[in-house]
Design a protein around this motif. Structure first.
Motif, PDB file in Angstrom:
ATOM      1  N   LEU A  97       0.826  -1.219   0.000  1.00 21.27           N
ATOM      2  CA  LEU A  97       0.000   0.000   0.000  1.00 21.27           C
ATOM      3  C   LEU A  97       0.856   1.264   0.000  1.00 21.27           C
ATOM      4  O   LEU A  97       0.524   2.263  -0.611  1.00 21.27           O
ATOM      5  N   PHE A  98       2.010   1.213   0.671  1.00 22.19           N
ATOM      6  CA  PHE A  98       2.830   2.423   0.795  1.00 22.19           C
ATOM      7  C   PHE A  98       4.051   2.412  -0.115  1.00 22.19           C
ATOM      8  O   PHE A  98       5.041   3.082   0.148  1.00 22.19           O
ATOM      9  N   ASP A  99       3.937   1.651  -1.180  1.00 21.62           N
ATOM     10  CA  ASP A  99       5.006   1.691  -2.180  1.00 21.62           C
ATOM     11  C   ASP A  99       4.814   2.904  -3.082  1.00 21.62           C
ATOM     12  O   ASP A  99       3.679   3.313  -3.370  1.00 21.62           O
ATOM     13  N   VAL A 100       5.934   3.474  -3.529  1.00 25.07           N
ATOM     14  CA  VAL A 100       5.848   4.569  -4.498  1.00 25.07           C
ATOM     15  C   VAL A 100       6.923   4.355  -5.563  1.00 25.07           C
ATOM     16  O   VAL A 100       8.045   3.937  -5.255  1.00 25.07           O
ATOM     17  N   VAL A 101       6.519   4.597  -6.827  1.00 26.07           N
ATOM     18  CA  VAL A 101       7.477   4.514  -7.939  1.00 26.07           C
ATOM     19  C   VAL A 101       7.759   5.940  -8.382  1.00 26.07           C
ATOM     20  O   VAL A 101       6.829   6.729  -8.586  1.00 26.07           O
ATOM     21  N   LEU A 102       9.040   6.275  -8.525  1.00 24.03           N
ATOM     22  CA  LEU A 102       9.404   7.654  -8.851  1.00 24.03           C
ATOM     23  C   LEU A 102       9.772   7.798 -10.332  1.00 24.03           C
ATOM     24  O   LEU A 102      10.442   6.935 -10.904  1.00 24.03           O
ATOM     25  N   GLU A 110      -5.238   2.656  -3.945  1.00 23.35           N
ATOM     26  CA  GLU A 110      -5.597   2.486  -2.539  1.00 23.35           C
ATOM     27  C   GLU A 110      -4.816   3.475  -1.673  1.00 23.35           C
ATOM     28  O   GLU A 110      -5.324   3.995  -0.681  1.00 23.35           O
ATOM     29  N   ALA A 111      -3.583   3.726  -2.051  1.00 24.52           N
ATOM     30  CA  ALA A 111      -2.768   4.665  -1.282  1.00 24.52           C
ATOM     31  C   ALA A 111      -3.376   6.060  -1.318  1.00 24.52           C
ATOM     32  O   ALA A 111      -3.404   6.778  -0.313  1.00 24.52           O
ATOM     33  N   LEU A 170      16.377   3.994  -3.895  1.00 26.48           N
ATOM     34  CA  LEU A 170      15.500   2.871  -3.622  1.00 26.48           C
ATOM     35  C   LEU A 170      15.366   2.696  -2.097  1.00 26.48           C
ATOM     36  O   LEU A 170      16.344   2.847  -1.362  1.00 26.48           O
ATOM     37  N   ASN A 171      14.141   2.383  -1.640  1.00 23.15           N
ATOM     38  CA  ASN A 171      13.828   2.127  -0.228  1.00 23.15           C
ATOM     39  C   ASN A 171      13.881   3.376   0.659  1.00 23.15           C
ATOM     40  O   ASN A 171      13.711   3.265   1.869  1.00 23.15           O
ATOM     41  N   ASP A 172      14.121   4.536   0.072  1.00 23.11           N
ATOM     42  CA  ASP A 172      14.029   5.767   0.861  1.00 23.11           C
ATOM     43  C   ASP A 172      12.570   5.971   1.265  1.00 23.11           C
ATOM     44  O   ASP A 172      11.657   5.523   0.591  1.00 23.11           O
ATOM     45  N   ARG A 173      12.391   6.700   2.379  1.00 26.53           N
ATOM     46  CA  ARG A 173      11.015   6.932   2.839  1.00 26.53           C
ATOM     47  C   ARG A 173      10.656   8.391   2.575  1.00 26.53           C
ATOM     48  O   ARG A 173      11.479   9.287   2.670  1.00 26.53           O
ATOM     49  N   LEU A 174       9.402   8.594   2.184  1.00 30.36           N
ATOM     50  CA  LEU A 174       8.968   9.978   1.925  1.00 30.36           C
ATOM     51  C   LEU A 174       7.504  10.136   2.294  1.00 30.36           C
ATOM     52  O   LEU A 174       6.783   9.163   2.483  1.00 30.36           O
ATOM     53  N   VAL A 175       7.086  11.394   2.358  1.00 27.51           N
ATOM     54  CA  VAL A 175       5.753  11.736   2.839  1.00 27.51           C
ATOM     55  C   VAL A 175       4.995  12.442   1.731  1.00 27.51           C
ATOM     56  O   VAL A 175       5.544  13.269   1.030  1.00 27.51           O
ATOM     57  N   VAL A 176       3.729  12.052   1.576  1.00 32.06           N
ATOM     58  CA  VAL A 176       2.921  12.677   0.530  1.00 32.06           C
ATOM     59  C   VAL A 176       1.908  13.608   1.175  1.00 32.06           C
ATOM     60  O   VAL A 176       1.225  13.227   2.131  1.00 32.06           O
ATOM     61  N   SER A 177       1.830  14.820   0.672  1.00 34.74           N
ATOM     62  CA  SER A 177       0.884  15.770   1.266  1.00 34.74           C
ATOM     63  C   SER A 177      -0.361  15.877   0.406  1.00 34.74           C
ATOM     64  O   SER A 177      -0.366  15.541  -0.768  1.00 34.74           O
ATOM     65  N   HIS A 178      -1.411  16.396   1.023  1.00 28.36           N
ATOM     66  CA  HIS A 178      -2.698  16.510   0.349  1.00 28.36           C
ATOM     67  C   HIS A 178      -2.746  17.793  -0.485  1.00 28.36           C
ATOM     68  O   HIS A 178      -2.265  18.823  -0.079  1.00 28.36           O
ATOM     69  N   PHE A 234       5.846   6.792   2.834  1.00 34.08           N
ATOM     70  CA  PHE A 234       5.889   5.887   1.689  1.00 34.08           C
ATOM     71  C   PHE A 234       7.326   5.404   1.488  1.00 34.08           C
ATOM     72  O   PHE A 234       8.281   6.065   1.902  1.00 34.08           O
ATOM     73  N   ARG A 235       7.437   4.239   0.828  1.00 37.37           N
ATOM     74  CA  ARG A 235       8.758   3.674   0.586  1.00 37.37           C
ATOM     75  C   ARG A 235       8.973   3.612  -0.929  1.00 37.37           C
ATOM     76  O   ARG A 235       8.069   3.208  -1.677  1.00 37.37           O
ATOM     77  N   VAL A 236      10.134   4.025  -1.388  1.00 38.34           N
ATOM     78  CA  VAL A 236      10.427   4.002  -2.828  1.00 38.34           C
ATOM     79  C   VAL A 236      10.670   2.555  -3.249  1.00 38.34           C
ATOM     80  O   VAL A 236      11.638   1.932  -2.830  1.00 38.34           O
ATOM     81  N   SER A 237       9.759   2.014  -4.054  1.00 35.92           N
ATOM     82  CA  SER A 237       9.910   0.620  -4.481  1.00 35.92           C
ATOM     83  C   SER A 237      10.550   0.509  -5.858  1.00 35.92           C
ATOM     84  O   SER A 237      11.089  -0.529  -6.211  1.00 35.92           O
ATOM     85  N   GLY A 238      10.497   1.593  -6.613  1.00 37.40           N
ATOM     86  CA  GLY A 238      11.101   1.535  -7.948  1.00 37.40           C
ATOM     87  C   GLY A 238      11.359   2.931  -8.489  1.00 37.40           C
ATOM     88  O   GLY A 238      10.715   3.907  -8.083  1.00 37.40           O
ATOM     89  N   ILE A 239      12.332   3.033  -9.372  1.00 38.74           N
ATOM     90  CA  ILE A 239      12.629   4.306 -10.037  1.00 38.74           C
ATOM     91  C   ILE A 239      12.654   4.040 -11.538  1.00 38.74           C
ATOM     92  O   ILE A 239      13.283   3.072 -11.999  1.00 38.74           O
ATOM     93  N   LEU A 240      11.941   4.884 -12.279  1.00 40.72           N
ATOM     94  CA  LEU A 240      11.820   4.657 -13.725  1.00 40.72           C
ATOM     95  C   LEU A 240      13.004   5.254 -14.487  1.00 40.72           C
ATOM     96  O   LEU A 240      13.644   6.198 -14.027  1.00 40.72           O
TER      97      LEU A 240
END
Lengths: 417, 256
Positions: free
Chosen positions: A142-147, A204-205, A159-167, A182-188
């Protein structure tokens, strides 16, 4: 001593005005080349942004609006598309695949987009290239993010860095969700399209971020593990990218979506929307180009003016050349060559200037605007433009050349000055 | 020293009417005059009182000729005719056997560039050139004069400058404006002489110089001529210089 040496001597003796004229011409050539190159780059990068998508389906809006927010993440959608409608249409036998997207959040100025892993499989860019991972993989948790490549580079995430998403889309800093990292799961890989400037999370996130925020202020309940258990089925999405089984039926399906009874929907054919976009942007493009052409014309006129104003001072020069056996035609040709030398120098300097600045400016453009500036030396089109500038400089120089031809004939060999 | 213009009886028939091909060959010029004017008529137009007629006038190869006359007697007009700038109403001008035709300016310009070296009263040089540039400028428009130079051009320029008593090593790359009026006239002379054109035409070349420099300039120019092939036609109002020339012609006698 040859004729070119005389031309050079004479130009050198007037070097200040010659250099100023040359710089004027160089700058106008540089302006023209930059405008052309930027326009090409913009067009190119726009058209490269999306491929392989037959239809974009969203709530009722204009083609251009849909194109701008769904593909370029520009602006915000007015209405959302209900999840029911999305499911209904995804099940349609004419539709091969469908990828939902959900916009509306940001991370330090970059757009966050909710989608599914199907995005990486179906949505292409450029010449039907699919998105590739530079490192890591798609969205599992759920808390994966692809950059996008630009986001990772600009913000220095790995990869695997943690970050915060604001509204919302504005990065204010104080409303950030410290408790939903969120955790960085992939970088394009870089693509030169808007995806480079985007953070991709699961649908879902997006729901999870909003769950704690529905009253407009932070609730105490935003615990990550609790959220993983929660019912996060989205109720609405921004738009859906759709691929058809039979591409020949695009307009047929488009009509069907547009006349859907349950909800007011719009289906956009990307190619058609692009054509409309260019027909609007094209006017501004033409205007820019016309201004650039006018500036080139002005600087050619400035050069001719410079040559004309020095002519009366140079009658002695012409008389001496003639006494040494120069025919009026040779003298006229010398003047013509002079104009061509300045014009050539201007074109060369202008081109070099553009070459140098585009090397320097390319990374900035890609970072700020996601524009991929083509790194080429000289296209055939540009070569023709430069030759046209040379030719018009030569044509314009016929005026002073003809004047000199006449005055040298009349002056004879002596000028009492 | 003063010779009336009565030569027409002697020379007209001996002229070979061939055109071209005798560029700078001394054998040819010893046979026919280097410069020959016959039956020349010129006026500035129907209403003009001024009229110039020359039945016959010739300059032999290797000869130095002074054309004496007060201003307004048509000296400059005659030079304009000889150099192919003014156009005569009747008659013929021949240089090294070729017709000078002012009605065909390009042809006249080429003929002048190849065979005539010109020196004016003043303003001979372009202010932005160096001494060397000013001299070699004459070669830009004449392939023949370029070809006649054997060896490096710079060396020939220096030789001429030295002949004209200019310090070639010191002045070679100096801008001409840094030179005195007398030196500038000698640079102009070097430009007229380079590439050995058959005829040097000088129009009051000393009028801008003081009397001491006048005599010196003439001595130097006369001494720098290649007497086997080069002729000098000088126009002046100054009778005192007459003894320096092979032959002196008064314009009144010529045009009578």
């Amino acid at each position: 001593m040859r004729l070119w040496a005389l031309i050079w001597q004479s130009l050198f003796s007037r070097r200040l005005s010659v250099v100023l004229t040359l710089v004027t011409l160089a700058l106008s050539v540089a302006l023209f080349l930059s405008v052309t190159r930027l326009q090409n780059a913009a067009r190119n990068s726009f058209e490269r942004s999306i491929a392989g998508v037959d239809l974009i389906v969203s709530a009722r809006a204009s083609d251009l609006q849909v194109l701008l927010y769904s593909v370029f993440r520009l602006g915000d959608p007015i209405n959302n598309l209900s999840w029911e409608s999305f499911e209904q249409w995804s099940a349609d036998p004419r539709i091969a695949w469908s990828v939902p997207i959900s916009l509306g959040d940001s991370h330090r100025g970059f757009r966050v987009m909710g989608t599914t892993n199907a995005y990486f499989d179906h949505v292409l860019y450029g010449n039907n290239q699919s998105l590739a991972f530079a490192s890591g993989k798609g969205l599992d948790d759920l808390f994966d993010v692809v950059l996008g490549a630009g986001v990772a580079q600009k913000l220095g995430y790995g990869l695997n860095d943690r970050l915060v998403v604001s509204h919302g889309t504005v990065s204010t800093g104080n409303s950030e969700h410290d408790d939903l990292p969120f955790r960085v799961s992939g970088i394009l890989e870089p693509t030169g399209t808007s995806i480079d400037q985007t953070l991709l999370v699961s649908l879902e996130a997006i729901e999870a971020i909003h769950l704690g925020w529905q009253t407009g202020r932070k609730l105490a309940s935003g615990n990550a593990d609790q959220l993983r258990q929660a019912e996060l089925q989205p109720t609405q999405i921004t738009a859906a990218f759709v691929g058809l089984n039979n591409r020949l039926r695009i307009f047929h399906v488009q009509r069907a979506v547009n006349s859907y009874d349950e909800e007011a929907l719009t289906a956009v054919v990307p190619g058609v929307a692009f054509a409309r976009l260019w027909s609007i942007v094209g006017v501004a493009e033409q205007a820019f180009r016309a201004i650039a052409v006018l500036i080139v014309v002005l600087s050619i006129l400035a050069m001719i003016t410079m040559i004309l104003t020095t002519l009366s001072e140079r009658r002695r020069e012409m008389a001496i050349y003639r006494s040494l056996g120069a025919t009026p035609l040779v003298i006229a040709m010398m003047l013509l060559s002079e104009a061509l030398v300045i014009a050539f120098g201007g074109c060369l300097t202008g081109w070099l200037f553009v070459q140098a600045t585009s090397r320097i400016g390319a990374s900035m453009l890609q970072e700020r605007l996601g524009l991929l500036l083509p790194q080429h030396w000289l296209t055939w089109g540009e070569l023709w433009v430069l030759l046209a500038i040379l030719a018009s400089a030569g044509a314009a120089a016929i005026i002073p050349a003809a004047l000199v031809y006449r005055s040298t004939l009349a002056d004879g060999l002596t000028v009492r000055s | 020293m003063i010779e009336p213009a009565s030569a027409e009886n002697i020379t007209t028939d001996s002229l070979a009417p061939s055109d071209g091909g005798q560029d700078g060959a001394p054998g040819d010029s010893s046979r026919a005059p280097l410069l020959e004017l016959t039956g020349l008529k010129f006026s500035y137009g129907a209403g003009s009182a001024f009229q110039l007629t020359v039945d016959h006038f010739a300059v032999e190869a290797g000869q130095t000729v002074l054309l004496l006359g007060e201003s307004g007697t048509g000296k400059s007009t005659l030079l304009n005719l000889i150099t192919g700038v003014a156009r005569q109403q009747a008659g013929e001008i021949k240089i090294v056997g070729q017709k000078m035709r002012a009605d065909k300016p390009a042809q006249a310009d080429r003929l002048r560039g190849q065979h005539i070296g010109l020196i004016y009263q003043s303003l001979n040089l372009l202010p932005y050139t160096s001494v060397k540039q000013a001299v070699v400028m004459a070669l830009a428009f004449s392939s023949l004069r370029r070809k006649r130079i054997r060896g490096p051009v710079d060396q020939e320029v220096k030789r001429l400058l030295n002949l004209l008593n200019l310090d070639a090593t010191a002045l070679f790359d100096r801008p001409v404006v840094a030179l005195s009026a007398g030196q500038q006239q000698r640079v102009a002379a070097a430009r007229a002489l380079i590439g050995r054109p058959e005829l040097i035409v000088a129009d009051e070349p000393t009028s801008a110089l003081d009397s001491k420099n006048q005599a010196r300039f003439l001595d130097l120019v006369l001494g720098s001529l290649d007497r086997s092939s080069q002729s000098l036609l000088m126009v002046s109002h100054d009778e005192r210089i007459a003894p320096l020339f092979d032959r002196v012609v008064r314009i009144e006698e010529l045009t009578a």
